[in-house]
Design an enzyme around this catalytic site. Structure first.
Site, PDB file in Angstrom:
ATOM      1  N   LYS A 147     -13.080 -19.237  35.391  1.00  0.00           N
ATOM      2  CA  LYS A 147     -12.440 -18.413  36.422  1.00  0.00           C
ATOM      3  C   LYS A 147     -13.512 -17.914  37.378  1.00  0.00           C
ATOM      4  O   LYS A 147     -14.444 -17.227  36.969  1.00  0.00           O
ATOM      5  CB  LYS A 147     -11.706 -17.240  35.783  1.00  0.00           C
ATOM      6  CG  LYS A 147     -11.104 -16.289  36.808  1.00  0.00           C
ATOM      7  CD  LYS A 147     -10.180 -15.273  36.167  1.00  0.00           C
ATOM      8  CE  LYS A 147      -9.703 -14.264  37.205  1.00  0.00           C
ATOM      9  NZ  LYS A 147      -8.790 -13.272  36.616  1.00  0.00           N
ATOM     10  N   LYS A 200      -9.525 -21.897  37.379  1.00  0.00           N
ATOM     11  CA  LYS A 200      -8.865 -21.038  38.358  1.00  0.00           C
ATOM     12  C   LYS A 200      -9.867 -20.604  39.403  1.00  0.00           C
ATOM     13  O   LYS A 200     -10.950 -20.158  39.003  1.00  0.00           O
ATOM     14  CB  LYS A 200      -8.299 -19.816  37.625  1.00  0.00           C
ATOM     15  CG  LYS A 200      -7.661 -18.787  38.508  1.00  0.00           C
ATOM     16  CD  LYS A 200      -7.248 -17.597  37.680  1.00  0.00           C
ATOM     17  CE  LYS A 200      -6.707 -16.529  38.608  1.00  0.00           C
ATOM     18  NZ  LYS A 200      -6.434 -15.298  37.921  1.00  0.00           N
ATOM     19  N   TYR A 265       3.016 -20.771  41.958  1.00  0.00           N
ATOM     20  CA  TYR A 265       4.114 -20.053  42.609  1.00  0.00           C
ATOM     21  C   TYR A 265       5.104 -21.018  43.245  1.00  0.00           C
ATOM     22  O   TYR A 265       6.183 -20.618  43.660  1.00  0.00           O
ATOM     23  CB  TYR A 265       3.561 -19.084  43.664  1.00  0.00           C
ATOM     24  CG  TYR A 265       2.611 -18.060  43.070  1.00  0.00           C
ATOM     25  CD1 TYR A 265       3.085 -16.865  42.529  1.00  0.00           C
ATOM     26  CD2 TYR A 265       1.239 -18.302  43.011  1.00  0.00           C
ATOM     27  CE1 TYR A 265       2.223 -15.940  41.959  1.00  0.00           C
ATOM     28  CE2 TYR A 265       0.367 -17.385  42.449  1.00  0.00           C
ATOM     29  CZ  TYR A 265       0.859 -16.208  41.923  1.00  0.00           C
ATOM     30  OH  TYR A 265       0.008 -15.302  41.350  1.00  0.00           O
TER      31      TYR A 265
HETATM   32  C1  PBG Z   1      -6.221 -10.545  36.528  1.00  0.00           C
HETATM   33  C2  PBG Z   1      -5.704 -11.719  37.272  1.00  0.00           C
HETATM   34  C3  PBG Z   1      -5.885 -12.052  38.630  1.00  0.00           C
HETATM   35  C4  PBG Z   1      -5.125 -13.201  38.851  1.00  0.00           C
HETATM   36  C5  PBG Z   1      -4.529 -13.560  37.642  1.00  0.00           C
HETATM   37  N1  PBG Z   1      -4.921 -12.633  36.669  1.00  0.00           N
HETATM   38  C6  PBG Z   1      -6.601 -11.359  39.707  1.00  0.00           C
HETATM   39  C7  PBG Z   1      -8.057 -11.181  39.707  1.00  0.00           C
HETATM   40  O1  PBG Z   1      -8.804 -11.692  38.861  1.00  0.00           O
HETATM   41  O2  PBG Z   1      -8.477 -10.434  40.594  1.00  0.00           O
HETATM   42  C8  PBG Z   1      -4.984 -13.886  40.179  1.00  0.00           C
HETATM   43  C9  PBG Z   1      -3.786 -14.716  40.332  1.00  0.00           C
HETATM   44  C10 PBG Z   1      -3.477 -15.156  41.713  1.00  0.00           C
HETATM   45  O3  PBG Z   1      -4.233 -14.936  42.686  1.00  0.00           O
HETATM   46  O4  PBG Z   1      -2.416 -15.753  41.842  1.00  0.00           O
HETATM   47  N2  PBG Z   1      -7.567 -10.560  36.232  1.00  0.00           N
HETATM   48 ZN    ZN Z   2      -8.372  -8.474  35.715  1.00  0.00          ZN
END
Ligand code: PBG
Ligand code: ZN
Length: 275
Positions: A147, A200, A265
């Site tokens: 991530k 991600k 989405y």
């Molecule tokens: C929580 C989380 C996030 C997303 C999914 N879980 C946001 C982040 O890390 O700031 C993002 C999902 C998206 O942008 O669709 N940590």
């Molecule tokens: Zn978070």
């Protein structure tokens, strides 16, 4: 985000029925609690918003696979993914038990898959141990392993009201310039007990999806995040891109890169057109 809504508990039975008719097999749910605090206690509250939501979805559609995202940032008043130290940085180790308890509470509520997105070191091990101790030995962990600290989470943070009040997430999310770290993180999470791994965002990281796919044999998921969705939908709304074709090509590219599962989405729209 166009066509995306925050849903109240009383709409979930209808939503679950619609997902069933569209043959969307699984959802990942995120909570927006009534109030937030320093520790993010809404994340592991037994009557928390996500815990209640899972039960509603499962009651209406028992076959729906419900994934619970484990993180504190939607529940902390400062918007960071873990507990803060006095200097404002996140305390990795003190956060682990809270994430573990969140995972147990989500599983008790009915979540089928636990998906930690917080990016603390050692969280997969902490969560696996806690789930096992609670008797949930069969509950799989889908780790957000690769991530990245991305600009593409913006619309999600606005929707979840989870933008950090100060600083950023670069202390715990991966550097977008660092491709090798993705495979390292994946291998670490698998060694700690993850059953599936995620990359991600998806579209700006197709190379990472491919690297991960080639490095491991477990299922690989890709999260087509809020900013990717908004970018495409914005261009389509402006008439700059041709709607369904551009969406399908983008999703196809994620699949071609090697993702077994796409979290997106676009899911309901895609299903309406293809199922
Ligand atoms: C929580 C989380 C996030 C997303 C999914 N879980 C946001 C982040 O890390 O700031 C993002 C999902 C998206 O942008 O669709 N940590
Ligand atoms: Zn978070």
């Amino acid at each position: 985000m166009p066509d995306q809504f925050r849903l109240g508990l009383d709409t979930l039975a209808e939503e679950a029925a619609e997902l069933k008719s569209l043959q969307v097999p699984a959802v990942m749910i995120f909570g927006l609690p009534e109030s937030k605090d320093e520790r993010g206690s809404g994340a592991w509250a037994r009557d928390g918003i996500v815990q209640q939501a899972v039960q509603r979805l499962k009651d209406a559609n028992p076959e729906l696979i419900v994934m619970g995202d484990v993180c504190l940032c939607e529940y902390t008043d400062h918007g960071h993914c873990g507990l803060l130290q006095p200097d404002g940085s996140v305390d990795n180790d003190l956060t682990l038990p809270l994430l573990a308890d969140t995972a147990v509470s989500l599983t008790e509520a009915g979540c089928d898959i636990i998906a930690p997105s917080d990016m603390m070191d050692g969280r997969v091990h902490a969560i696996r141990t806690a789930l096992d101790n609670a008797g949930f030995v069969e509950t799989p962990i889908l780790s957000y392993a690769a991530k990245f600290a991305s600009a593409f989470y913006g619309p999600f943070r606005e929707a979840a009201d989870s933008t950090p009040a100060f600083g950023d997430r670069r202390g715990y999310q991966a550097d977008p310039a660092n491709a090798r770290i993705a495979v390292d993180e994946v291998l670490t999470d698998l060694a700690e007990g993850a059953d599936m791994v995620m990359v991600k965002p998806a579209l700006p990281y197709l190379d990472i999806i491919r690297r991960v796919r080639d490095a491991v044999d477990v299922p690989v998921a890709a999260y087509n995040v809020s900013g990717e969705y908004s970018m495409l939908m914005g261009a389509i709304a402006n008439g700059w891109l041709e709607g369904p074709r551009a969406v399908d090509e983008a999703l196809l590219s994620i699949r071609r890169a090697g993702a077994d599962t796409i979290i997106t989405y676009h899911a309901k729209d895609w299903a309406r057109r293809h199922i």
